[in-house]
Motif scaffolding. Sequence first.
Motif, PDB file in Angstrom:
ATOM      1  N   ASP A 241       0.673  -1.234  -0.100  1.00 21.12           N
ATOM      2  CA  ASP A 241       0.079   0.079   0.116  1.00 21.12           C
ATOM      3  C   ASP A 241       0.905   1.373   0.008  1.00 21.12           C
ATOM      4  N   VAL A 242       1.979   1.225   0.444  1.00 18.71           N
ATOM      5  CA  VAL A 242       2.810   2.501   0.796  1.00 18.71           C
ATOM      6  C   VAL A 242       3.443   2.757  -0.661  1.00 18.71           C
ATOM      7  N   THR A 243       3.750   1.692  -1.128  1.00 11.21           N
ATOM      8  CA  THR A 243       4.482   1.823  -2.565  1.00 11.21           C
ATOM      9  C   THR A 243       3.558   2.293  -3.335  1.00 11.21           C
TER      10      THR A 243
ATOM     11  N   ASP B 205       2.607 -10.167  -4.698  1.00 11.91           N
ATOM     12  CA  ASP B 205       3.713 -10.907  -5.291  1.00 11.91           C
ATOM     13  C   ASP B 205       4.915 -10.496  -5.513  1.00 11.91           C
ATOM     14  N   ASP B 206       4.950  -8.956  -5.868  1.00 10.49           N
ATOM     15  CA  ASP B 206       6.074  -8.244  -6.422  1.00 10.49           C
ATOM     16  C   ASP B 206       6.915  -7.939  -4.893  1.00 10.49           C
ATOM     17  N   VAL B 207       6.099  -7.841  -3.834  1.00 11.57           N
ATOM     18  CA  VAL B 207       6.942  -7.382  -2.604  1.00 11.57           C
ATOM     19  C   VAL B 207       7.178  -8.507  -1.893  1.00 11.57           C
ATOM     20  N   ALA B 208       6.632  -9.706  -1.949  1.00 11.26           N
ATOM     21  CA  ALA B 208       6.750 -10.688  -1.099  1.00 11.26           C
ATOM     22  C   ALA B 208       8.099 -11.338  -0.975  1.00 11.26           C
TER      23      ALA B 208
ATOM     24  N   GLY C 265      11.637   1.158  -2.133  1.00 16.34           N
ATOM     25  CA  GLY C 265      12.360   0.416  -2.868  1.00 16.34           C
ATOM     26  C   GLY C 265      11.665  -0.281  -4.241  1.00 16.34           C
ATOM     27  N   PHE C 266      10.418   0.098  -4.258  1.00 22.53           N
ATOM     28  CA  PHE C 266       9.657  -0.407  -5.686  1.00 22.53           C
ATOM     29  C   PHE C 266       9.186   0.948  -6.309  1.00 22.53           C
ATOM     30  N   VAL C 267       8.765   0.792  -7.388  1.00 26.82           N
ATOM     31  CA  VAL C 267       8.130   1.647  -8.373  1.00 26.82           C
ATOM     32  C   VAL C 267       6.710   1.036  -8.425  1.00 26.82           C
ATOM     33  N   PRO C 268       5.754   2.128  -8.240  1.00 26.60           N
ATOM     34  CA  PRO C 268       4.308   1.522  -8.408  1.00 26.60           C
ATOM     35  C   PRO C 268       3.787   1.443  -9.988  1.00 26.60           C
ATOM     36  N   PRO C 269       2.933   0.539 -10.094  1.00 25.17           N
ATOM     37  CA  PRO C 269       2.238  -0.073  -9.122  1.00 25.17           C
ATOM     38  C   PRO C 269       2.817  -1.527  -8.905  1.00 25.17           C
TER      39      PRO C 269
ATOM     40  N   ALA D 131      24.250   1.147  12.354  1.00 22.78           N
ATOM     41  CA  ALA D 131      23.443   0.448  11.424  1.00 22.78           C
ATOM     42  C   ALA D 131      22.773   1.355  10.438  1.00 22.78           C
ATOM     43  N   THR D 132      22.405   0.587   9.356  1.00 16.88           N
ATOM     44  CA  THR D 132      21.806   1.453   8.319  1.00 16.88           C
ATOM     45  C   THR D 132      20.067   1.370   8.450  1.00 16.88           C
ATOM     46  N   VAL D 133      19.268   2.348   8.462  1.00 20.34           N
ATOM     47  CA  VAL D 133      17.882   2.182   8.469  1.00 20.34           C
ATOM     48  C   VAL D 133      17.282   2.112   7.189  1.00 20.34           C
ATOM     49  N   LEU D 134      16.486   1.097   7.175  1.00 23.37           N
ATOM     50  CA  LEU D 134      15.805   0.775   5.609  1.00 23.37           C
ATOM     51  C   LEU D 134      14.367   0.877   5.681  1.00 23.37           C
TER      52      LEU D 134
END
Length: 177
Positions: A26-28, A43-46, A35-39, A90-93
């Motif tokens: 939903d955020v994407t 299944d893409d995020v999993a 980390g992604f480009v909508p839509p 640490a790195t925040v992601l």
Amino acid sequence: MPSAVVTAVDAVDARLREELLACWTDVTNAGGAVGFVPPVTPDDVAPVLDAVVGRVALGRERLVVLRVDGELGGFAVLSLSMSPLRRHWATVLRVQVHPRLQGRGLGRVLVSGVHEVARASGLEMLHLTVRGGSGLERFYARFGYREFGRMPGAIRLAPGDDREEIHLVARLGEPAS
């Protein structure tokens, strides 16, 4: 303001995984730079989420969860360094608040909670990156993050739409009062 609680999670069960997957999707799709480009579909995020869950199980990452009135409202990931020379940072992601909850100050609550978890884990410094053109570096400056570099063209949103990756760092001190 609703009741908001930020906690570190060391194990992800099936229910939490589904909540995380729905949030990230939903955020994407709302335009979040996570980390992604909508839509995208679940299944893409999993596969990316499952890799995070695996690293959490191995102790390589800490999942920091924001619950609002008992429901998942957002999350972030602390990626820990395995090098003995860098165990103090640490790195925040993947910092994200669900779109239905944005605009209520919960991003500040989440980032403050990430800092508390980091301090409690013995961390002294945090690194994160933001997508150029998003303006997020101004948001993170409120928490002491300062820019230390840019990677031109590091993020490709589409052919001909490359963005800078902006690197920020914060030294953790005492919690802000």
